[in-house]
Design a protein around this motif. Structure first.
Motif, PDB file in Angstrom:
ATOM      1  N   THR A 178     107.201 -15.749  22.643  1.00 27.62           N
ATOM      2  CA  THR A 178     107.358 -15.994  21.207  1.00 27.62           C
ATOM      3  C   THR A 178     107.821 -14.773  20.419  1.00 27.62           C
ATOM      4  OG1 THR A 178     104.983 -15.604  20.915  1.00 27.62           O
ATOM      5  CG2 THR A 178     105.702 -17.888  21.138  1.00 27.62           C
ATOM      6  N   ASN A 179     107.980 -13.614  21.056  1.00 30.22           N
ATOM      7  CA  ASN A 179     108.479 -12.444  20.339  1.00 30.22           C
ATOM      8  C   ASN A 179     109.988 -12.548  20.125  1.00 30.22           C
ATOM      9  OD1 ASN A 179     106.088 -11.014  19.974  1.00 30.22           O
ATOM     10  ND2 ASN A 179     106.222 -10.001  21.953  1.00 30.22           N
ATOM     11  N   SER A 181     108.213 -11.359  16.339  1.00 35.33           N
ATOM     12  CA  SER A 181     107.684 -12.066  15.167  1.00 35.33           C
ATOM     13  C   SER A 181     107.091 -11.107  14.139  1.00 35.33           C
ATOM     14  CB  SER A 181     106.624 -13.078  15.606  1.00 35.33           C
ATOM     15  OG  SER A 181     105.626 -12.458  16.393  1.00 35.33           O
ATOM     16  N   GLU A 183     104.978  -8.680  14.259  1.00 32.52           N
ATOM     17  CA  GLU A 183     103.517  -8.629  14.345  1.00 32.52           C
ATOM     18  C   GLU A 183     103.043  -7.425  15.136  1.00 32.52           C
ATOM     19  OE1 GLU A 183     101.454 -12.380  15.117  1.00 32.52           O
ATOM     20  OE2 GLU A 183     103.318 -13.452  14.714  1.00 32.52           O
ATOM     21  N   ASN A 370     105.504 -27.045  14.915  1.00 36.82           N
ATOM     22  CA  ASN A 370     106.106 -26.086  15.835  1.00 36.82           C
ATOM     23  C   ASN A 370     107.616 -26.131  15.620  1.00 36.82           C
ATOM     24  OD1 ASN A 370     107.027 -24.596  18.037  1.00 36.82           O
ATOM     25  ND2 ASN A 370     105.534 -25.458  19.460  1.00 36.82           N
ATOM     26  N   ASN A 376     111.111 -20.990  23.419  1.00 37.36           N
ATOM     27  CA  ASN A 376     109.874 -20.381  23.917  1.00 37.36           C
ATOM     28  C   ASN A 376     109.111 -21.412  24.737  1.00 37.36           C
ATOM     29  OD1 ASN A 376     108.107 -21.911  22.133  1.00 37.36           O
ATOM     30  ND2 ASN A 376     108.749 -20.532  20.484  1.00 37.36           N
ATOM     31  N   THR A 378     105.921 -22.530  24.198  1.00 36.00           N
ATOM     32  CA  THR A 378     104.772 -23.113  23.513  1.00 36.00           C
ATOM     33  C   THR A 378     104.720 -24.617  23.726  1.00 36.00           C
ATOM     34  OG1 THR A 378     106.048 -23.348  21.477  1.00 36.00           O
ATOM     35  CG2 THR A 378     104.777 -21.332  21.739  1.00 36.00           C
ATOM     36  N   ASP A 410     105.848 -22.794  12.679  1.00 36.14           N
ATOM     37  CA  ASP A 410     105.519 -21.646  13.528  1.00 36.14           C
ATOM     38  C   ASP A 410     106.549 -21.439  14.637  1.00 36.14           C
ATOM     39  OD1 ASP A 410     103.946 -19.521  14.416  1.00 36.14           O
ATOM     40  OD2 ASP A 410     102.099 -20.694  14.416  1.00 36.14           O
ATOM     41  N   PHE A 411     106.527 -20.238  15.231  1.00 38.09           N
ATOM     42  CA  PHE A 411     107.208 -19.894  16.483  1.00 38.09           C
ATOM     43  C   PHE A 411     108.737 -19.902  16.389  1.00 38.09           C
ATOM     44  CE2 PHE A 411     103.228 -22.031  18.297  1.00 38.09           C
ATOM     45  CZ  PHE A 411     102.528 -20.835  18.351  1.00 38.09           C
ATOM     46  N   HIS A 440     105.534 -19.152   9.955  1.00 37.32           N
ATOM     47  CA  HIS A 440     104.704 -18.309  10.828  1.00 37.32           C
ATOM     48  C   HIS A 440     105.465 -17.986  12.100  1.00 37.32           C
ATOM     49  CE1 HIS A 440     100.247 -17.600  10.025  1.00 37.32           C
ATOM     50  NE2 HIS A 440     100.816 -17.809   8.865  1.00 37.32           N
ATOM     51  N   GLY A 441     104.992 -16.921  12.789  1.00 41.70           N
ATOM     52  CA  GLY A 441     105.715 -16.469  13.964  1.00 41.70           C
ATOM     53  C   GLY A 441     107.163 -16.229  13.598  1.00 41.70           C
ATOM     54  N   THR A 442     107.371 -15.413  12.573  1.00 36.99           N
ATOM     55  CA  THR A 442     108.624 -15.436  11.833  1.00 36.99           C
ATOM     56  C   THR A 442     109.105 -14.045  11.469  1.00 36.99           C
ATOM     57  OG1 THR A 442     109.635 -16.364   9.820  1.00 36.99           O
ATOM     58  CG2 THR A 442     107.382 -15.621   9.644  1.00 36.99           C
TER      59      THR A 442
END
Length: 655
Positions: A178-179, A181, A183, A370, A376, A378, A410-411, A440-442
Motif C-alpha cells: 500500500t505504500n 501513503s 505515513e 477501498n 495493492n 488489500t 482508502d489505499f 486515506h492511505g493517500t
C-alpha cells in the motif's frame, strides 16, 4: 504557437540588451518589500532564481526549467519578455482549516523565454508578504498530447540550513503493497545534506530554517493531468522537484503529466518568514484552483465518533455501531464513521437501519470504501467499487438515497498523474450526490479542499493508528505532534484521528489526557474523527465532556503564540467570540510557558491541565490574562475563553 506581439518583441529586445551586460533579468518584491525574488539568465542560457528575506538570502541561485517529450526548456534559453502583471487580490471561503475567510494579495510578474526551436515558456511568479510562488505555463492550442518528462526546478539552501523532512516510502512496499501513503516520521533539524532514506526522496511540506528564517516548501493548484511531485536532494544540500515512481498509478494509468496545450504546472510554494508567519500562512490554498462546486449547502464540518480507532476490525458490527450513534448523540457530535468491511459484517439493509436510527438522534453516517483495483493486495471491502464513473454513480446514488453524508476512501497508489485524476473524479461524482469525502492511505491534498470543498480531510500522515500498533512510535507521539503543526498540517486538513482518553490495548501510553485534549485544536480537519470510546468518555470529568461537546472544527482565526518544531507549541484558534488555546510539551524537561491572553477580550476563561495521574484533568477558572504554566514532558493544556459580542469576533462571521 508563438504569441509575443510586436510590442512584446520590442520590449524583449530592450531587455536582452540589458541582459548582455548583467545576468539579472527580473526582480519582484512582496507588497511589504520584505521578500525579493531575483531571476537570472546565465551565459549557457540556463534560467535561475534566488530569494532574499530582508537582507538574508534564504534561497541561493536555483535552476528553473522543464523538459517535455518534444521540447526542452532547461538550457540555451533566450529572454523574450519580462511582463509585470496586475496585483493579485483574491478573497475566498474555506470549509476546513485555520481560517474560514481568506484574503490573498501578491505582486505578480511573468518571465517569458524561448528555446532553440523558438518555442515559448512562461514562468509566472507571485510574491506575497508570506512567501513566493511560481509555475510554468505553456500557452497555445494543440490537439497533440505533450508529456512532461521532468523539471529541473531547484531549491538551493545556504550552508548550515536545517530541515524537517519526511521520507517518501518506496512504491509497492509495506503492508499489502500500500505504500507510498505519506505515513513516515519527520527527521528533526537535519542538515540539508542528509541523504534520502529511500529511493523515493522527501514529501511535501518540507520545513527549512536558515538563521531565524523558516521556509516551508510545498506545491498546490496542480491540474488533474499533472503528477504530484516531491523532493530529492544531493550531498550539497540542493533540492529538486522529483516526479513519482512509474508504479504509482491506477490500473493501466500513467504517471507523468500528459496534456494538450495550454499546459500548466502546479505552483511551487515557499512560505517564508518567522515560524508564526509560516504557521499562519494560507499560501497552500491561496494558490489552489478556485471552488468548482456550485452547490456547497451539503458540506457540514463536524466531529465524528469512530469505533475502529481503538476497537479495530472485529467491532464493525450492528450493535457496536448503534452504540456509537448513541454516543455521538450524547456528545452533540454530528457524525459516526463506519469503517472497513461494513458491507459484509453489517450489510446494506442494516446500514440503512443504522442511518435511519442515527437521523432520529440528529446524527449522520459516513461509510468506508477501498479505492483500489489491482494496485495493492488489500481485501477490505467494498473494494473496486469506485473505479469507473458508472460504478461511482451507482454507489453514490444509493448512499445518497440512504441518507449517508460522507465516504472515507482508502489505499491509493501514490502520486502518478492517473491517481491525481482519480481523486478529482471521486470528488466530482461525490459532490453530484451531496457526499463529503475523506481520503486515506493517500497523498497530500495540495489545496484540493479549496477546489472541491466536499474534500473535508485527508490522512497523509503517520497518525494515531500507528500509535495503537507500535510502542516505539507511541513513545514519540509528543515530538511527532509538535512537528506536524509546523509541517503537514500548515496548509491542508489532516485526519490524524486524535484523542484517546484511556488505555490503548497492548500499548503503554506516554502522553497525558491534557495533552490529548489539546490535539483537536492543534490539528485541523474538516471532519475530526476522535478515537476515544464511550466507555472512556464515561470516566472523564464534566468540564472535559462539556469542552468536547462544543468543540469547533471550523476556525475564523489562528495565531501561533509560541513554539519550536518537535519541541513545543502553543496555538490559539478563534471561533466566533470564543478562543481555544492549546499547548503541548515534547521536550525532555519541564518547561514554563508565559502566556498573554489579552488578545482574547474574554469575559470568562477556563484552563484544563494535567492532574497527578496520566488520565486526570484539573479545571481552573482564570481571572487574569497573564498566566504562567508549568508543563511536564508529554503533557499539555487547553484554555477556553468566552467573549462578549464585539467587532473583533462578529466581523469575520459576517464576512
Amino acid at each position: 504557437m508563438r504569441f509575443v506581439n510586436r510590442i512584446g518583441l520590442l520590449f524583449a529586445a530592450l531587455v536582452i540588451t540589458t541582459v548582455a551586460q548583467a545576468t539579472e533579468i527580473a526582480t519582484i518584491r512582496s507588497p511589504d518589500q520584505q521578500l525579493t525574488v531575483l531571476v537570472d539568465l546565465d551565459e549557457q542560457g540556463q534560467l535561475s532564481y534566488q530569494v532574499r528575506s530582508r537582507s538574508d538570502k534564504v534561497i541561493e541561485p536555483s535552476l528553473l526549467g522543464i523538459t517535455l517529450n518534444n521540447t526542452d526548456f532547461t538550457k540555451r534559453l533566450s529572454l523574450a519578455a519580462v511582463l509585470k502583471q496586475p496585483t493579485v487580490n483574491d478573497s475566498y471561503q474555506l470549509f476546513t482549516g485555520k481560517q474560514q475567510f481568506v484574503d490573498y494579495r501578491a505582486n505578480s510578474l511573468v518571465v517569458s523565454v524561448t528555446n532553440q526551436q523558438d518555442q515559448i515558456l512562461n514562468i509566472r511568479f507571485q510574491v506575497s508578504n508570506d512567501g513566493v510562488a511560481f509555475r510554468y505555463e505553456l500557452a497555445g492550442e494543440t490537439t497533440d498530447t505533450r508529456v512532461v518528462m521532468s523539471e529541473q526546478t531547484g531549491f538551493n539552501f545556504p550552508d548550515k540550513t536545517l530541515a524537517w523532512l519526511q521520507p517518501k516510502a518506496e512504491a509497492q512496499t509495506g503492508w499489502m503493497n500500500t505504500n507510498p501513503s505519506y505515513e513516515e516520521e519527520y527527521l528533526q533539524a537535519a542538515p540539508v545534506t542528509t541523504a534520502a532514506i529511500t529511493n523515493n526522496g522527501w514529501v511535501y511540506p518540507a520545513l527549512f530554517k536558515h538563521n531565524e528564517q523558516y521556509i516551508l516548501v510545498s506545491e498546490a493548484g496542480g491540474p488533474d493531468y499533472y503528477s504530484g511531485t516531491n523532493l530529492s536532494n544531493n550531498s550539497q544540500g540542493q533540492f529538486k522537484v522529483r516526479f513519482p515512481d512509474q508504479r504509482e498509478v491506477v490500473t493501466s494509468g500513467g504517471y507523468l503529466p500528459e496534456h494538450t496545450l495550454p499546459l500548466l504546472s502546479p505552483w511551487r510554494i515557499l512560505a517564508i518568514g518567522s515560524l508564526k508567519t509560516i504557521t499562519e500562512s494560507t499560501l497552500g490554498t491561496d494558490l489552489a484552483r478556485v471552488n468548482q462546486l456550485k452547490n456547497t449547502d451539503f458540506i457540514k464540518p463536524g466531529i465524528a465518533a469512530w469505533s475502529w480507532g481503538l476497537l479495530k476490525d472485529d467491532f464493525t458490527t450492528f450493535p457496536v455501531q448503534k452504540q456509537f450513534i448513541e454516543y455521538a448523540a450524547d456528545m452533540h457530535w454530528q457524525y459516526v464513521l463506519i469503517d472497513a468491511d461494513w458491507d459484509q459484517k453489517i450489510g446494506w439493509d442494516k446500514i440503512q437501519q443504522l442511518a435511519t436510527y442515527a437521523k432520529q438522534k440528529n446524527v449522520d453516517l459516513w461509510v468506508w470504501y477501498n479505492s483500489s483495483g489491482a494496485w495493492n493486495n488489500t481485501v477490505y471491502s467494498p473494494k473496486s467499487a469506485l473505479l469507473t464513473d458508472a460504478d461511482r454513480i451507482k454507489h453514490f446514488a444509493k448512499l445518497q438515497a440512504m441518507g449517508i453524508k460522507g465516504i472515507k476512501v482508502d489505499f491509493f497508489p501514490g502520486d502518478g498523474s492517473s491517481v491525481m485524476a482519480y481523486y478529482e473524479a471521486i470528488l466530482q461524482d461525490a459532490a453530484a450526490h451531496q457526499l463529503m469525502v475523506n481520503f486515506h492511505g493517500t497523498t497530500l491534498p495540495r489545496g484540493l479542499q479549496r477546489t472541491y470543498p466536499n474534500l473535508m480531510t485527508s490522512e497523509a500522515v503517520k497518525g494515531f493508528e500507528m500509535i495503537s500498533f507500535f510502542q516505539a512510535f507511541a513513545d514519540k507521539e509528543a515530538q511527532h505532534a509538535a512537528t506536524l503543526v509546523f509541517t503537514r498540517n500548515v496548509f491542508d486538513p489532516m485526519d490524524f484521528t486524535p484523542m484517546v482518553l484511556g488505555d490503548i490495548p497492548t500499548i503503554e501510553r506516554k502522553t497525558s489526557n491534557a495533552f490529548q485534549l489539546a490535539l483537536p485544536i492543534l490539528f485541523t480537519s474538516g471532519v475530526q474523527h476522535l478515537v476515544t470510546t464511550p466507555e472512556q468518555m464515561a470516566k472523564v470529568s464534566a468540564p472535559v465532556k462539556t469542552y468536547l461537546q462544543s468543540l469547533p472544527t471550523v476556525w475564523d482565526e489562528t495565531r501561533l503564540l509560541q513554539g519550536s518544531p518537535g519541541e513545543h507549541v502553543v496555538m490559539a484558534r478563534r471561533r466566533g467570540c470564543n478562543w481555544y488555546i492549546a499547548g503541548i510539551n515534547a521536550e525532555d524537561n519541564t518547561i514554563t510557558l508565559d502566556i498573554d491572553l489579552s488578545f482574547s477580550h474574554f469575559s470568562s476563561a477556563q484552563l484544563l491541565s494535567a492532574g497527578k495521574k496520566l488520565t486526570e484533568v484539573e479545571t481552573q477558572q482564570l481571572d487574569s490574562k497573564q498566566l504562567s504554566i508549568k508543563l511536564n514532558p508529554n503533557s499539555g493544556f487547553v484554555i477556553i475563553t468566552k467573549g462578549d459580542n464585539n467587532n473583533e469576533c462578529t466581523t469575520s462571521l459576517a464576512h
